[in-house]
Every structure is written in structure tokens, then in C-alpha cells.
Enzyme design. Structure first.
Site, PDB file in Angstrom:
ATOM      1  N   ASP A 130       0.734  -1.173   0.049  1.00 44.87           N
ATOM      2  CA  ASP A 130       0.020  -0.104   0.025  1.00 44.87           C
ATOM      3  C   ASP A 130       0.771   1.255   0.025  1.00 44.87           C
ATOM      4  O   ASP A 130       1.716   1.256   0.707  1.00 44.87           O
ATOM      5  CB  ASP A 130      -1.091  -0.134   1.171  1.00 44.87           C
ATOM      6  CG  ASP A 130      -1.988  -1.070   1.028  1.00 44.87           C
ATOM      7  OD1 ASP A 130      -2.474  -1.199  -0.079  1.00 44.87           O
ATOM      8  OD2 ASP A 130      -2.461  -1.368   2.323  1.00 44.87           O
ATOM      9  N   ASP A 147      -7.048  -1.611  -4.021  1.00 48.35           N
ATOM     10  CA  ASP A 147      -8.044  -1.209  -2.746  1.00 48.35           C
ATOM     11  C   ASP A 147      -9.271  -0.302  -3.305  1.00 48.35           C
ATOM     12  O   ASP A 147     -10.299  -0.358  -2.847  1.00 48.35           O
ATOM     13  CB  ASP A 147      -7.074  -0.656  -1.656  1.00 48.35           C
ATOM     14  CG  ASP A 147      -6.341  -1.437  -0.824  1.00 48.35           C
ATOM     15  OD1 ASP A 147      -6.502  -2.694  -1.078  1.00 48.35           O
ATOM     16  OD2 ASP A 147      -5.428  -1.126  -0.326  1.00 48.35           O
TER      17      ASP A 147
END
Length: 186
Positions: A130, A147
Site C-alpha cells: 500500500d 483497494d
């Protein structure tokens, strides 16, 4: 005599094809962005690059699912999350080919592409990379393209279900109990 046009089966909908194309696009954008962050930026070393007052690139390894929930520290937990992602993607893929509305195709394609993108990370690295950080907007989570696709797809799917509820039950004319009463009256 019937016309030849009436004998032809309906043409298959092109929507599953563009749904698969969107899955591949999301998957490609996700994996290319992760490759760039992991291999061409010094983000693994620096950990953080300020881009603007509201957006930064911040390297975080997510060992859980969305927003860090269900952290998988043990190897068996990691593979359970891989299996869960594969299962969800498979069920949604079946649904994709049966869906009739464009919004449903779009939503399912986004979720499938994102799920596969994060699943690839779990298999390769044991965690999901991420790096998109909008904490300047008071958004506390760091996320990635996959995401974002999953979140937007889930929201679109919920809206689709709310805006297009299932058809009402069969009308009285088509119900089996009415047909039996019609035959007994005759």
C-alpha cells in the site's frame, strides 16, 4: 412460414467481454503502480515521499484485508486470505457472466480486478503493498489501486442493488396456484 430472423438465437451480450477487459486494466494498473513504487522509487528506503499537502506516497505492508482488518501474521492465515480472495473473485466472475446491467458488470469487474491484484501481492510478498496516502484529507488509511477499485466496485454494487431491486414475485396470471385453479375450473 417464419422468417429466418425469428429462428436465430439472440446475440451474446458484449458486456462480459468488456468486463474482462476492465478486470485486466485494473489488474495492470495495480501491478504496474506497485512495481514502480517497489522498484523505481526509494520508497522502501525512504518510507515516505511528500507530493502535496493532501497526498503523499507512504510505503506500508498490509498483512490484513481492506484497511488492515483481519491481519494475517502466520503463514496459514496468509494462505487463508489468498483462498478467500480467490473464492470471492471466482464467485463474482460467475456473477459477472450472468449479470444483465452495465452497472453490475462495472462493479463486479472492479472488485474482481482489485481482489486479484491484492491476491498476487499476498502470494508474492506475504502482504499487500500500500502506498497511496491521503492523510492530508484526514483519511487515515494508506491504500493502493486494487483497494480503490474494490471500494468503488463495492459501493457501485450496493447502489446497483438498491436502485434495481429484484423483480417482484410472479404475477397472479403466472403463478402455479392460479394455473391449477384454471385447469380445475375447466
Amino acid at each position: 412460414m417464419t422468417s429466418p430472423k425469428a429462428k436465430r438465437p439472440p446475440a451474446p451480450s458484449p458486456a462480459p467481454i468488456w468486463g474482462v477487459g476492465l478486470i485486466l486494466l485494473i489488474l495492470g494498473l495495480d501491478q504496474i503502480s506497485k512495481y514502480w513504487v517497489l522498484n523505481h522509487l526509494d520508497l522502501l528506503i525512504l518510507g515516505h515521499i511528500e507530493i502535496s499537502p493532501i497526498f503523499d506516497l507512504t510505503m506500508v505492508w498490509n498483512y490484513g484485508v481492506s484497511f488492515g482488518a483481519l491481519k494475517a501474521h502466520a503463514d496459514w492465515q496468509r494462505w487463508a486470505l489468498v483462498a478467500l480472495s480467490a473464492g470471492i473473485a471466482s464467485i463474482f466472475a460467475i456473477w459477472l457472466f450472468k449479470a444483465q446491467r452495465r452497472q453490475t458488470f462495472l462493479a463486479l469487474s472492479l472488485v474482481i480486478g482489485g481482489a486479484i491484484g491484492n491476491m498476487i501481492d499476498r502470494v508474492r510478498f506475504g502482504a499487500v503493498a500500500d502506498f497511496l496516502n491521503f492523510s492530508g484529507l484526514y483519511f487515515p488509511w494508506v491504500f493502493n489501486v486494487a483497494d480503490a477499485a474494490i471500494t468503488v466496485g463495492a459501493i457501485l454494487l450496493a447502489l446497483d442493488m438498491l436502485m434495481n431491486p429484484d423483480d417482484p414475485p410472479q404475477s397472479k396470471q403466472d403463478s402455479p396456484s392460479d394455473k391449477s385453479s384454471e385447469t380445475s375450473a375447466a
